[in-house]
Structure formats: structure tokens, C-alpha cells
Design a protein around this motif. Structure first.
Motif, short mmCIF file in Angstrom:
data_model
loop_
_atom_site.label_atom_id
_atom_site.label_comp_id
_atom_site.label_asym_id
_atom_site.label_seq_id
_atom_site.Cartn_x
_atom_site.Cartn_y
_atom_site.Cartn_z
N THR A 66 8.38 9.56 9.39
CA THR A 66 6.93 9.38 9.23
C THR A 66 6.34 8.56 10.36
OG1 THR A 66 7.26 7.44 7.80
CG2 THR A 66 7.07 9.59 6.72
N TRP A 67 7.10 7.60 10.90
CA TRP A 67 6.56 6.78 11.99
C TRP A 67 6.48 7.58 13.28
CZ3 TRP A 67 10.75 3.99 9.30
CH2 TRP A 67 10.24 3.28 8.20
N ALA A 94 2.55 -1.24 12.33
CA ALA A 94 1.30 -0.99 11.59
C ALA A 94 1.58 -0.62 10.14
CB ALA A 94 0.51 0.11 12.28
N SER A 95 2.66 0.13 9.91
CA SER A 95 2.98 0.51 8.52
C SER A 95 3.30 -0.72 7.69
CB SER A 95 4.17 1.47 8.50
OG SER A 95 5.36 0.83 8.91
N ALA A 96 3.93 -1.74 8.31
CA ALA A 96 4.23 -2.98 7.58
C ALA A 96 2.94 -3.79 7.39
CB ALA A 96 5.26 -3.80 8.34
N ALA A 97 2.12 -3.88 8.44
CA ALA A 97 0.86 -4.64 8.33
C ALA A 97 -0.09 -4.00 7.32
CB ALA A 97 0.19 -4.73 9.70
N GLY A 98 0.03 -2.69 7.15
CA GLY A 98 -0.85 -2.01 6.19
C GLY A 98 -0.61 -2.43 4.76
N ALA A 217 2.96 16.75 9.88
CA ALA A 217 4.32 16.23 9.68
C ALA A 217 4.29 14.95 8.85
CB ALA A 217 4.99 15.99 11.02
N PHE A 218 3.29 14.10 9.07
CA PHE A 218 3.20 12.84 8.33
C PHE A 218 3.07 13.10 6.83
CE2 PHE A 218 0.88 9.19 6.61
CZ PHE A 218 1.65 8.13 7.09
N ALA A 219 2.15 13.98 6.45
CA ALA A 219 1.97 14.29 5.03
C ALA A 219 3.19 15.00 4.46
CB ALA A 219 0.71 15.15 4.85
N ALA A 286 11.38 7.37 -10.08
CA ALA A 286 11.04 8.13 -8.89
C ALA A 286 10.04 7.37 -8.02
CB ALA A 286 10.48 9.50 -9.28
N VAL A 287 9.04 6.78 -8.66
CA VAL A 287 8.04 6.01 -7.92
C VAL A 287 8.68 4.80 -7.26
CG1 VAL A 287 5.91 4.67 -8.12
CG2 VAL A 287 6.15 6.82 -9.37
N LEU A 288 9.56 4.12 -8.00
CA LEU A 288 10.23 2.95 -7.43
C LEU A 288 11.12 3.36 -6.24
CD1 LEU A 288 11.17 1.06 -10.70
CD2 LEU A 288 9.57 0.30 -8.95
N GLY A 289 11.81 4.50 -6.38
CA GLY A 289 12.64 4.97 -5.27
C GLY A 289 11.80 5.32 -4.05
N TYR A 290 10.68 5.96 -4.28
CA TYR A 290 9.77 6.29 -3.16
C TYR A 290 9.28 5.02 -2.47
CZ TYR A 290 5.46 7.60 -0.81
OH TYR A 290 4.46 7.75 0.11
N ARG A 291 8.91 4.02 -3.27
CA ARG A 291 8.44 2.76 -2.70
C ARG A 291 9.56 2.01 -1.98
NH1 ARG A 291 3.34 2.30 -1.36
NH2 ARG A 291 1.89 2.22 -3.09
N LEU A 292 10.76 2.11 -2.51
CA LEU A 292 11.89 1.43 -1.88
C LEU A 292 12.13 1.98 -0.47
CD1 LEU A 292 14.15 -0.67 -2.53
CD2 LEU A 292 15.59 1.28 -3.11
N LEU A 293 12.04 3.30 -0.33
CA LEU A 293 12.32 3.92 0.97
C LEU A 293 11.16 3.78 1.94
CD1 LEU A 293 14.09 7.22 -0.17
CD2 LEU A 293 15.15 5.14 0.72
N THR A 294 9.93 3.76 1.44
CA THR A 294 8.77 3.76 2.34
C THR A 294 8.14 2.38 2.53
OG1 THR A 294 7.29 4.32 0.50
CG2 THR A 294 8.20 6.14 1.78
N VAL A 295 8.44 1.42 1.64
CA VAL A 295 7.79 0.11 1.74
C VAL A 295 8.81 -1.01 1.82
CG1 VAL A 295 6.22 -1.52 0.63
CG2 VAL A 295 5.76 0.92 0.50
N TRP A 296 9.63 -1.18 0.78
CA TRP A 296 10.41 -2.41 0.67
C TRP A 296 11.52 -2.51 1.71
CZ3 TRP A 296 7.25 -5.16 -1.63
CH2 TRP A 296 6.54 -4.70 -2.74
N LEU A 297 12.27 -1.46 1.92
CA LEU A 297 13.34 -1.53 2.92
C LEU A 297 12.80 -1.70 4.35
CD1 LEU A 297 15.96 1.07 1.60
CD2 LEU A 297 16.05 -1.44 1.49
#
Length: 315
Positions: A66-67, A94-98, A217-219, A286-297
Motif C-alpha cells: 500500500t505504501w 505519513a501513514s503513521a502520522a495519519g 492499487a492502493f484501494a 477480522a477487524v483486529l487482524g486488519y488493524r494489526l497489519l495496517t496500523v499497529w505493526l
């Protein structure tokens, strides 16, 4: 009287202290966010412990992509060639600052500063961000329109009563009848500049292709992250349906100005998956897994990259 030769080292040290302070503040902010939301992170890890690691690896790879897609779209939004490695690092930062400020303000500020550091004027830099955001929204809408027929009955248009329709039309007529305000008069030059930039970009096929391919590609990659997580936990929903649910939920969550969509996107995704027939616990996982991969890690590494970019004056 102090000579310029004596003043320069002092100013250099002050700038070094300021950059070091920004780096420390960024790191402390990341640690604070991780500590504050640690129960959610821990719960997500626990629920995903028995998930299929192969599908999770696919989701993690899509999240990394995605980046690169964001960098491609940002390059397509400007005529000037941008430095590739720094552009990719800026998108990661920027993804982290967002996730620190609502409505994407953090990501927008990082990208705006990066473009200005690359030599673009402030107006052109802001216009490039508008062009990129507009292309992203148009791509999401197009994907929703294309996927909706493949998932019949999943989306239903809202029921509008005659009274509600009359109120909506009356509001639009009232807005059209209002005289031009000073605010609109000030916005017209910026809008004209953005439209001129869009026309100039589409006269350069390579730039137009980068803008639209990166936005698509991002979406698509974000949708693939959620699809991979649902497959990893054996959620009984077809992949196309999951992709459509993600596009609709993320578009709806964008209307709520929460930092990084935290809260609004979580609720919208969980509700969409549950209404579509997924068990509540599986939808939450599923939502937690999505957030784990795209936000927390990626959060702490992204903030570290942000601090390094600031330290090196790339932002």
C-alpha cells in the motif's frame, strides 16, 4: 558584535536540538499510542493465534504494497519527478502520522512538507494532495459500482420519503441561490490551480497512468489485506463481498474525522461484516487482524522513519 562565522555554529546546534526534540516527541507519541491501545492489540494477537499463517503473510505483503501504491499515486499527482526512495519513506511516515490526527491531517501535513522540500510551491503542493485524494475517492466509487452487481442484495439504496427528498432539493436550491461569499472568492484561485494541474497531468500519459494506477492499487491492496485476514480465520464470506464491504465501510468512515479512521472504520467494518452474515466474534477478529497489519505493526517503525526524515531535513 558577533560575526556570522560565530553565529552559524550556534544556529546549527539549535537546529540540531530542535530536530532531536521532534524525534523524541515522535517516539514518545508512538509509545503512548501503543500503551493506550495495548489491550486491543493484545486481544487481536490472541484471537489470531490460530489463524492460517500463509494468508496472514499474504495480508502483510499487501499492507507493505500500500505504501508503494501511495508513492506511485503521489508521483502521478505532480509533474516534477520526485526522489523515489524519499518519496516511499515519506508515504510510510505519513501513514503513521495519519493515525495521530483526525481526518488525515497528519498524513497530509507530512506529504505537504515533503513536496515543499522537493521544491514545489505551497499552492502546488496542496493542489497535488487534492488531486491525489480526488483520484482515490473516484477509484473507490468506481470499484463500488463495478463490484455491486457481483454481490446482489448486499447493498440497497437508502429509502427517501418525499419529504426528505423535498428538503434535500430545497437545500441545494438555497445553496445555489446564495451570493458568492468572500470565502468562496478566496477558494476560487486554488480550485482553478488544481483544475489546471489536473489538465496538465493528463497531458502527460505517464503521470496520469501513475496517478490512477497507484490509486487503484492502493484501494485494491487494502481490500486484499482484509480478504486475507478473513480467509486466515475462515470467515464464511466470499472475497468479492469482503472487498465491497471494505470499500463501502472505509468510504463511510472517511466522513467521521477520527485519527486514522480509528473507531469509525473499526465500527463500520465490524457492522458491515456482521450484517452480511459473519459471526460477531469472527467479524471483530477480522477487524483486529486488519488493524494489526495496517496500523499497529507498522506504527512504531513509521514514526521512527518520520523522526529520521525530520532529523535529515527531508520534511
Amino acid at each position: 558584535m558577533t560575526s556570522p562565522v560565530e553565529v552559524e555554529p550556534v544556529l546549527g546546534r539549535r537546529r540540531g536540538y530542535w530536530h532531536a526534540g521532534v524525534l523524541v516527541a515522535v517516539l514518545l507519541g508512538g509509545l503512548y499510542l501503543a500503551r493506550r491501545h495495548w489491550p486491543a492489540v493484545e486481544s487481536g494477537v490472541g484471537r489470531l493465534a490460530g489463524a492460517d499463517p500463509g494468508w496472514l503473510l499474504v495480508g502483510a505483503t499487501a499492507a507493505l504494497g500500500t505504501w508503494a501504491a501511495s508513492a506511485l499515486a503521489q508521483q502521478g499527482a505532480v509533474l516534477r519527478r520526485l526522489p523515489g526512495p524519499r518519496l516511499l519513506a515519506a508515504q510510510f511516515a505519513a501513514s503513521a502520522a495519519g493515525h495521530l490526527l483526525p481526518a488525515g491531517l497528519g498524513a497530509g501535513a507530512v506529504n505537504l512538507r515533503f513536496l515543499m522540500r522537493c521544491g514545489l510551491p505551497a499552492g502546488r503542493s496542496a493542489g497535488a494532495l487534492v488531486v491525489k485524494a480526488t483520484a482515490g475517492a473516484a477509484v473507490r466509487l468506481a470499484l463500488i459500482v463495478l463490484l455491486a452487481p457481483a454481490c446482489p442484495g448486499l447493498l440497497s439504496p437508502p429509502h427517501l420519503t418525499p419529504a426528505a427528498l423535498a428538503v434535500a432539493l430545497g437545500g441545494l436550491a438555497l445553496l445555489g441561490a446564495l451570493p458568492m461569499t468572500p470565502w468562496w472568492a478566496r477558494c476560487r484561485p486554488a480550485l482553478s490551480t488544481a483544475l489546471a494541474d489536473i489538465r496538465a497531468l493528463h497531458r502527460r500519459p505517464a503521470r496520469a497512468a501513475a496517478l490512477w494506477a497507484g490509486s487503484l492499487a492502493f484501494a485494491a491492496l487494502h481490500s486484499l489485506v482484509l480478504i486475507s485476514v478473513t480467509q486466515a480465520i475462515a470467515l464464511p464470506l466470499p472475497p468479492l463481498q469482503v472487498a465491497l464491504l471494505y470499500l463501502v465501510a472505509s468510504s463511510a468512515a472517511a466522513l467521521l474525522p477520527t485519527p486514522g479512521g480509528l473507531g469509525s472504520l473499526d465500527a463500520a467494518l465490524a457492522l458491515a461484516l456482521t450484517v452480511s452474515g459473519a459471526p460477531g466474534a469472527a467479524a471483530a477478529s477480522a477487524v483486529l487482524g486488519y488493524r494489526l497489519l495496517t496500523v499497529w505493526l507498522p506504527l512504531l517503525p513509521g514514526l521512527l522513519v518520520l523522526g529520521v526524515l525530520v532529523r535529515r531535513k527531508a520534511l
